[in-house]
Write a protein that holds these residues in place. Structure first.
Motif, short mmCIF file in Angstrom:
data_model
loop_
_atom_site.label_atom_id
_atom_site.label_comp_id
_atom_site.label_asym_id
_atom_site.label_seq_id
_atom_site.Cartn_x
_atom_site.Cartn_y
_atom_site.Cartn_z
N VAL A 14 7.69 -7.96 -3.43
CA VAL A 14 8.44 -6.77 -3.82
C VAL A 14 7.59 -5.52 -3.62
O VAL A 14 8.04 -4.52 -3.07
N VAL A 15 6.33 -5.62 -4.05
CA VAL A 15 5.42 -4.47 -3.91
C VAL A 15 5.26 -4.10 -2.43
O VAL A 15 5.35 -2.93 -2.06
N LEU A 18 8.36 -2.48 -1.08
CA LEU A 18 8.50 -1.12 -1.60
C LEU A 18 7.54 -0.15 -0.92
O LEU A 18 7.95 0.94 -0.50
N THR A 19 6.28 -0.53 -0.80
CA THR A 19 5.32 0.40 -0.18
C THR A 19 5.73 0.71 1.25
O THR A 19 5.70 1.86 1.68
N ILE A 22 8.87 2.94 1.22
CA ILE A 22 8.55 4.32 0.84
C ILE A 22 7.88 5.04 2.00
O ILE A 22 8.25 6.16 2.38
N THR A 23 6.89 4.37 2.60
CA THR A 23 6.18 5.00 3.71
C THR A 23 7.11 5.27 4.89
O THR A 23 7.05 6.32 5.53
N LEU A 26 9.13 8.29 4.09
CA LEU A 26 8.27 9.47 4.01
C LEU A 26 7.92 10.00 5.39
O LEU A 26 8.05 11.20 5.65
N ILE A 27 7.51 9.12 6.28
CA ILE A 27 7.07 9.63 7.58
C ILE A 27 8.26 10.03 8.45
O ILE A 27 8.16 10.93 9.25
N VAL A 295 -0.02 0.28 6.85
CA VAL A 295 0.36 0.35 5.43
C VAL A 295 0.80 -1.02 4.94
O VAL A 295 0.42 -1.48 3.85
N SER A 298 -2.23 -3.20 4.57
CA SER A 298 -3.07 -2.77 3.45
C SER A 298 -2.49 -3.22 2.13
O SER A 298 -3.19 -3.76 1.28
N SER A 299 -1.17 -3.02 1.98
CA SER A 299 -0.61 -3.42 0.69
C SER A 299 -0.62 -4.93 0.56
O SER A 299 -0.79 -5.46 -0.54
N VAL A 302 -4.00 -5.73 -0.68
CA VAL A 302 -4.14 -5.36 -2.08
C VAL A 302 -3.50 -6.42 -2.96
O VAL A 302 -4.10 -6.89 -3.95
N VAL A 303 -2.30 -6.82 -2.59
CA VAL A 303 -1.59 -7.85 -3.35
C VAL A 303 -2.38 -9.16 -3.33
O VAL A 303 -2.58 -9.81 -4.35
N ALA B 141 3.79 -0.47 -6.64
CA ALA B 141 3.76 -0.23 -5.20
C ALA B 141 2.84 0.95 -4.89
O ALA B 141 2.01 0.90 -3.98
N ALA B 144 -0.64 0.07 -4.96
CA ALA B 144 -1.04 -0.95 -3.99
C ALA B 144 -1.37 -0.34 -2.63
O ALA B 144 -1.86 -1.04 -1.75
N ILE B 145 -1.04 0.93 -2.42
CA ILE B 145 -1.47 1.56 -1.16
C ILE B 145 -2.68 2.40 -1.47
O ILE B 145 -2.67 3.19 -2.40
N GLY B 153 -0.51 9.37 5.66
CA GLY B 153 0.82 9.10 6.16
C GLY B 153 1.74 10.29 5.97
O GLY B 153 2.55 10.62 6.84
N PHE B 157 2.27 14.38 9.15
CA PHE B 157 3.54 14.68 9.78
C PHE B 157 4.01 16.09 9.52
O PHE B 157 5.05 16.51 9.99
#
Lengths: 323, 304, 338
Positions: A14-15, A18-19, A22-23, A26-27, A295, A298-299, A302-303, B141, B144-145, B153, B157
């Motif tokens: 899930v994490v 989500l990351t 989101i990324t 965002l980008i 990303v 990386s996550s 981390v997990v 989350a 975690a980044i 990121g 942009f």
């Protein structure tokens, strides 16, 4: 244990989702455009722009792009890099082991030194060793990682010229050189980046280990150990430290995001071609697939770090092992 | 408790709950009076803040103005106390003006992060249930980044980033830890008698939250925010170091260090001096934050 | 009385003070007593009377800011324990003098198996091999009545009940056949039936192994059951000492009387137990004169001005109370029922 692991993996998934999501938004929501090199060129016409966007599906609605992205990830395909025109997996294939090597070495050095130092400090809190090295640790932990890397570069490159200061290996070294020679070469190149990162880790871990040891010192079972005639060093190193290491194991898992962040700066400064310097480059090039893949990875790291730490903790602590 | 740390390595400081004893900020003044290390740290911070505020009056030169070709990357001298940079600008002036940018942005970013984190954590802790689970998985989350990756990121942009935009971006990537802290405090406070009593007497949930629960989170939040400024100063400098800070010719400590990177071998001072300013600031914040955390936590009495 | 040659432990004027900032807590303040080989001595008193600190002092386990003051003497098997270096006292601990603590829940290291923890004693004192030490541990666990000891040795403390843990602690204490066992409230944290089992175990082991026991407790019932002589402590001092029957039949110190009245007895139908009024004063501020006078129903002027010495009262009986010196004042009072 098995159900616990499944649950943790599910939470981790899930994490990661989500990351990445989101990324992704965002980008894509940001005002800039991909293909920095090409599109920043004033000679690029609108048609070329559109053709490029169409080629990578960037002319579709965001939701469609996201669905495609998810579908492609689902099949294990990380997409194609905009700048390298190669599959992202290939580009990352070289970088990941280098970053893992750097992080692993830094963690090994940092935790070994930090645990040793923190234990020595915590065994005699307020003593001269604690005061001197404790203040030093606070100071070192306050140094910005990129600046520390620059200082190392300055001293070792400009002044002492002892160690190689950039790159992963010596490019003049023939690929047919014996493995030992090549490994030694990589190790020499690793020393400064891993040492810089490891020094920062050691400073933080030592503070943590010191506090953890001081925390267990008043425990009644330590008095039992002394009362049965266990020598002082064994009371500290066998009885107290075994318990005081448990929180440090958890710290090891929590340190992964910080280490990844530190790796970005250290890799850039020492031109270590790993995931961190690749990330900076990909971001500069607005290479969407590469950024997203980094990303994602990386996550996932981390997990994984958190889960590994929990598993090791459970193995080290009999109260959890039998729970 | 470990000492919290500022460098990007210190994300784990976020996960450490600060002591939960509620206390008036007045106690902070008492800590400053009693603890020499905290006093020195606070004095250093005050000095740096004063330098930032009064930079236009105390800086000997215009930080953005190239002087003359002769003064290119000169070592420290009686005219240029800290030397000049490769573009012939006075380094001391740039560092003084850089303090305005670095500290100003960081302080405001932590303010943003604290507000967002408090609202998010309070909502999660107070409502509980599935709302809590959803809100907290976003926090998981976020944690975690690696923050620098997240920032890169976002930042890359935008073509150039204005200082207010940087504040918002730094703030919006830095509230995760704060929200956990507030959530824990709210959950603890919610179980305490007075909150239940206030609720029973008919106060609205929002009122109970603001008047009775959140004040208890004040002290740990204050400590976390203090340490947070230290972290953001470094992160902001790190971004600038990678080329994503405030636009040139404005000076921030991070982009001065970046300016010096190319001339490291011949003009070490360009990178070293702003780094010292940065490290000193962070050290002072860490020492102060730690002392506050230790002092405002559980009182340590000798065993009988 | 036994001959002086039998004296195993002789404590003379033991003073253990805690230096806290400007104040000094005189937790143990002039304690003297003997323990003979093979006997069981009880040490009773309320919490804060100094009995646990006395026990820790015997093995020099008091940590700063606590300190055993110069002039104190602890002689054990003819050796001056306070003159030994750190290595010397370490060789005594768990070897010649062993100790069992009151918190069976927290007195064992949570991350080592109980077998390891018992075996460790044999390893540090006898230099036993890993295997030999483990065998010894299994043997000891069997001795203290742990069922299926070979399997149980692999268990961790959290897997055992409180009573079982206390047995493990006793096993650990007896590995080296010590001549003195100090048991500090060994049954306090246990429930009543388990308490009885542990006391029985201690008594039978004491018989079997011929070891001397210093049993520290706040429970006079326990003292009556298993000890031969009793030391009553108050305010960091021994205020009364006597053979156990003599003490119960003829208590001379008002504090001892208070303790006896506070004891629940079978067939006792009083609604409330008698308690001694007031509380133990803090060890940083003992009252002048007699330390018990604030709570004593007999107290008169002399008690405030003159600290009572220990007056002999015959038959190995002694009490730190001016009443022994002025028996005329020792008239029946209404029981100070609170």
């Amino acid at each position: 244990m098995a159900t616990w692991l499944v649950k943790r993996l599910a939470q981790g998934l899930v994490v990661i989702v989500l990351t990445t999501t989101i990324t992704f938004f965002l980008i894509h929501a940001a005002p800039g455009e991909p293909f920095a090199g090409l599109l920043d060129d004033p000679r690029t016409t609108q048609q070329m722009r559109d053709a490029h966007r169409a080629r990578y599906g960037l002319d579709r609605p965001l939701v469609v792009q996201y669905a495609r992205f998810v579908a492609s990830i689902g099949t294990g395909n990380l997409g194609e890099s905009f700048t390298y025109h190669r599959p992202v997996a290939d580009v990352l294939g070289d970088a990941i082991p280098r970053t893992l090597l750097l992080m692993g070495a830094a963690m090994l050095v940092g935790f070994a030194a930090g645990i040793a130092l923190g234990t020595a400090q915590g065994a005699r809190p307020g003593g001269w060793l604690d005061r001197i090295t404790g203040s030093m640790a606070v100071l070192v932990a306050s140094l910005p990682d990129f600046w520390l890397a620059l200082l190392a570069l300055l001293l070792f490159a400009a002044t002492w010229r002892i160690l190689p200061v950039s790159g992963f290996s010596d490019p003049t070294l023939s690929a047919s050189a014996p493995l030992v020679v090549r490994a030694g070469d990589v190790l020499r190149h690793l020393t400064l980046p891993a040492g810089t990162l490891g020094l920062l880790v050691a400073a933080i871990v030592s503070r943590y280990q010191r506090a953890a040891l001081i925390d267990v010192l008043p425990e009644p079972w330590l008095r039992t150990a002394r009362a049965k005639g266990v020598p002082r060093h064994a009371v500290i190193f066998r009885h107290a430290l075994r318990n005081a290491l448990l929180p440090t194991i958890t710290l090891g898992g929590l340190a992964v995001p910080a280490l990844l962040g530190g790796a970005v700066f250290v890799e850039v400064t020492f031109a270590w071609q790993g995931m961190g310097s690749l990330a900076v480059q990909a971001v500069g090039d607005r290479d969407y697939p590469l950024v997203l893949a980094i990303v994602l990875l990386s996550s996932a790291l981390v997990v994984a770090g958190a889960i590994v730490a929990d598993v090791v903790h459970a193995i080290a602590d009999p109260r959890q092992r039998h729970a | 408790m470990p000492d919290a740390t500022p460098s990007s390595l210190a994300a784990f400081a976020d996960t450490e709950p600060a002591p939960t004893t509620p206390g008036a900020p007045g106690r902070i003044a008492a800590v400053l009076r009693r603890d020499p290390a905290a006093t020195v740290a606070a004095a250093v911070l005050l000095l740096i803040a004063a330098a930032a505020v009064f930079a236009p009056w105390i800086a000997p030169f215009d930080p953005a103005l190239p002087l003359d070709v002769e003064a290119r990357a000169q070592p420290p001298s009686s005219i240029h106390w800290l030397g000049t940079d490769p573009l012939t600008r006075d380094l001391l002036s740039r560092i003084l003006f850089g303090a305005r940018v670095s500290l100003g942005i960081s302080f405001l970013a932590v303010l943003v992060a604290t507000i967002v984190g408090t609202a998010w954590g309070a909502l999660a802790g107070y409502v509980g249930g599935w709302v809590d689970r959803v809100l907290m998985s976003v926090v998981d989350a976020g944690l975690a980044i690696p923050r620098i990756l997240l920032l890169l990121g976002i930042v890359a942009f935008w073509r150039t980033l204005s200082a207010p935009a940087l504040v918002v971006v730094l703030g919006l990537t830095g509230w995760f830890g704060a929200s956990r802290l507030v959530r824990a405090e709210v959950q603890a406070a919610r179980r305490r008698d007075f909150a239940i009593a206030a609720r029973a007497s008919g106060a609205s949930p929002a009122r109970v939250l603001v008047r009775h629960v959140l004040p208890h989170a004040m002290t740990p939040m204050l400590v976390a925010a203090t340490l947070g400024v230290g972290q953001v100063v470094v992160i902001e400098a790190g971004l600038a170091f990678l080329g994503y800070g405030v636009a040139a010719p404005a000076a921030s400590w991070g982009n001065i260090i970046r300016d010096g990177r190319e001339v490291l071998a011949t003009a070490w001072w360009v990178s070293v001096f702003p780094g010292i300013a940065l490290a000193l600031t962070v050290l002072a914040i860490n020492v102060l934050g730690d002392r506050l955390r230790a002092a405002l936590g559980a009182p340590q009495l000798p065993a009988p | 009385m036994t001959s002086p040659a039998d004296v195993l432990l002789r404590v003379t004027d033991l003073r253990t003070h805690f230096h806290l900032g400007g104040e000094v807590a005189r937790a143990v303040d002039g304690v003297s007593f003997d323990i003979h080989a093979g006997e069981t001595v009880g040490m009773v008193g309320e919490s804060g009377c100094g009995k646990s600190v006395t026990a820790l002092s015997l093995l020099r386990l008091v940590d700063p800011p606590g300190r055993i003051e110069p002039g104190s003497r602890i002689e054990f098997e003819g050796r001056d324990l306070l003159a030994l270096d750190n290595e010397g006292i370490r060789r005594i601990r768990g070897n010649r003098i062993a100790m069992v603590f009151q918190e069976p829940m927290t007195a064992l290291n949570p991350v080592f198996s109980i077998g390891d923890q018992v075996a460790e004693v044999a390893r540090v004192h006898a230099g036993a091999s890993r295997k030999a030490a483990w065998e010894r541990a299994v043997e000891m666990l069997n001795l203290v009545g742990i069922p299926d000891p070979r399997e149980r040795a692999k268990a961790y403390p959290h897997q055992l009940s409180g009573g079982m843990r206390q047995r493990v602690l006793i096993a650990m204490a007896l590995v080296m056949n010590p001549s003195l066992l100090i048991a500090d409230e060994p049954t306090t944290a246990l429930d009543v039936t388990i308490q009885a089992q542990i006391l029985e175990l201690l008594a039978s082991l004491q018989q079997k192994l011929g070891l001397a026991v210093l049993l520290i407790t706040h429970d006079l019932g326990v003292v009556a059951e298993v000890t031969s002589r009793v030391l009553v402590m108050y305010g960091g001092q021994v205020v009364e000492r006597a053979p156990v029957r003599e003490l119960f039949a003829n208590p001379r110190h008002p504090y001892t009387r208070g303790l006896l009245q506070a004891m629940p007895r079978l067939g006792d139908h009083r609604d409330r137990l008698a308690v001694i009024p007031g509380t133990v004063p803090p060890p940083t501020r003992w009252p002048s004169g007699c330390r018990f006078r604030d709570r004593c129903p007999y107290a008169w002027e002399r008690c405030a001005t003159e600290a009572p010495p220990e007056y002999p009262a015959g038959n190995g009986h002694g009490a730190r109370c001016h009443l022994v010196d002025e028996p005329a004042r020792d008239v029946a009072l209404a029981a100070p029922v609170a």
